[in-house]
Design a protein around this motif. Sequence first.
Motif, PDB file in Angstrom:
ATOM      1  N   THR A  83       0.353  -0.450 -16.231  1.00  0.00           N
ATOM      2  CA  THR A  83       0.315  -1.194 -14.882  1.00  0.00           C
ATOM      3  C   THR A  83       0.461  -2.528 -14.887  1.00  0.00           C
ATOM      4  OG1 THR A  83      -1.963  -0.661 -14.678  1.00  0.00           O
ATOM      5  CG2 THR A  83      -1.002   1.320 -14.462  1.00  0.00           C
ATOM      6  N   ASP A  85      -0.793  -4.163 -11.910  1.00  0.00           N
ATOM      7  CA  ASP A  85      -2.696  -4.017 -11.002  1.00  0.00           C
ATOM      8  C   ASP A  85      -3.364  -2.661 -10.955  1.00  0.00           C
ATOM      9  OD1 ASP A  85      -0.825  -2.566  -9.254  1.00  0.00           O
ATOM     10  OD2 ASP A  85      -0.425  -5.083  -7.805  1.00  0.00           O
ATOM     11  N   GLN A  86      -4.336  -3.208 -10.288  1.00  0.00           N
ATOM     12  CA  GLN A  86      -5.049  -2.172  -9.857  1.00  0.00           C
ATOM     13  C   GLN A  86      -4.533  -1.310  -9.141  1.00  0.00           C
ATOM     14  OE1 GLN A  86      -8.906  -1.904 -10.927  1.00  0.00           O
ATOM     15  NE2 GLN A  86      -7.549  -0.165 -10.895  1.00  0.00           N
ATOM     16  N   GLU A  87      -3.776  -1.231  -7.794  1.00  0.00           N
ATOM     17  CA  GLU A  87      -2.943  -0.481  -7.226  1.00  0.00           C
ATOM     18  C   GLU A  87      -2.305   0.288  -8.011  1.00  0.00           C
ATOM     19  OE1 GLU A  87       0.188   0.781  -4.476  1.00  0.00           O
ATOM     20  OE2 GLU A  87       0.600  -1.461  -5.490  1.00  0.00           O
ATOM     21  N   GLU A  88      -1.164  -0.380  -9.097  1.00  0.00           N
ATOM     22  CA  GLU A  88      -0.760   0.542  -9.406  1.00  0.00           C
ATOM     23  C   GLU A  88      -0.918   1.620 -10.252  1.00  0.00           C
ATOM     24  OE1 GLU A  88       4.094   0.735 -11.561  1.00  0.00           O
ATOM     25  OE2 GLU A  88       2.091  -1.521 -12.274  1.00  0.00           O
ATOM     26  N   THR A  89      -1.720   0.879 -11.136  1.00  0.00           N
ATOM     27  CA  THR A  89      -2.784   1.716 -12.070  1.00  0.00           C
ATOM     28  C   THR A  89      -3.531   3.093 -10.963  1.00  0.00           C
ATOM     29  OG1 THR A  89      -3.669  -0.142 -13.687  1.00  0.00           O
ATOM     30  CG2 THR A  89      -4.955   1.954 -12.943  1.00  0.00           C
ATOM     31  N   ASP A  90      -4.425   2.929 -10.065  1.00  0.00           N
ATOM     32  CA  ASP A  90      -4.987   3.815  -9.032  1.00  0.00           C
ATOM     33  C   ASP A  90      -3.954   4.930  -8.520  1.00  0.00           C
ATOM     34  OD1 ASP A  90      -6.980   2.138  -9.286  1.00  0.00           O
ATOM     35  OD2 ASP A  90      -7.249   1.656  -7.127  1.00  0.00           O
ATOM     36  N   ARG A  91      -2.803   4.101  -8.062  1.00  0.00           N
ATOM     37  CA  ARG A  91      -1.503   5.283  -7.717  1.00  0.00           C
ATOM     38  C   ARG A  91      -1.753   6.114  -8.953  1.00  0.00           C
ATOM     39  NH1 ARG A  91       2.131   1.717  -6.278  1.00  0.00           N
ATOM     40  NH2 ARG A  91       3.501   1.399  -8.194  1.00  0.00           N
ATOM     41  N   ASN A  94      -4.383   8.963  -9.794  1.00  0.00           N
ATOM     42  CA  ASN A  94      -4.993   9.024  -8.548  1.00  0.00           C
ATOM     43  C   ASN A  94      -4.176  10.777  -8.624  1.00  0.00           C
ATOM     44  OD1 ASN A  94      -7.148   7.772  -8.031  1.00  0.00           O
ATOM     45  ND2 ASN A  94      -6.599   7.204  -6.580  1.00  0.00           N
ATOM     46  N   ASP A 149     -10.704  -0.989 -14.280  1.00  0.00           N
ATOM     47  CA  ASP A 149     -10.645  -1.299 -13.985  1.00  0.00           C
ATOM     48  C   ASP A 149     -10.104  -2.695 -14.034  1.00  0.00           C
ATOM     49  OD1 ASP A 149     -12.198  -3.016 -12.209  1.00  0.00           O
ATOM     50  OD2 ASP A 149     -14.278  -2.252 -11.007  1.00  0.00           O
TER      51      ASP A 149
END
Length: 159
Positions: A83, A85-91, A94, A149
């Motif tokens: 990934t 960034d964090q946004e892609e990691t979270d997506r 989740n 994170d």
Amino acid sequence: MAIPKNTICIWYDKDAEAAARFYADTFPDSHVDRVDTAPSNFPGGKKGEPLTVHFTVFGIPCLGLNGGPTFTQSEAFSFQIATEDQEETDRYWNAIVGNGGQESACGWCKDKWGVSWQITPRALTEAMHAGGEEAARAFEAMMDMGKIDVAAIEAARRG
């Protein structure tokens, strides 16, 4: 449809098509190509039921086999998703965990079919490639994480 020279085969109890459709809906460059039904009864099912599902995950050809409960998934096989960034990691995290999956440690999680996924930010991979103290600091930070994170990994890289 051309048959790829090399395909990853993943054994499912009975939900290969549902899993493949979830992956196709979740990840870019992913799609379900074909569902083949069983020509006769087999240990995990009956004639006419889905037997194999040809699908693609992030451009990688896969074959889902509805083989019944004889074999189960393990962490010995996993998809590793890099990934940005964090946004892609979270997506992705989740989507997998929030759809009946479960969290694990160090960026690993399992989908509801038991397939393991490593949702790995490039910041972590780059830190490991850097070696030395930078890698050691990032590795120690990762050891306390479930979902990675990115900001904490980047802070650890800087010292």
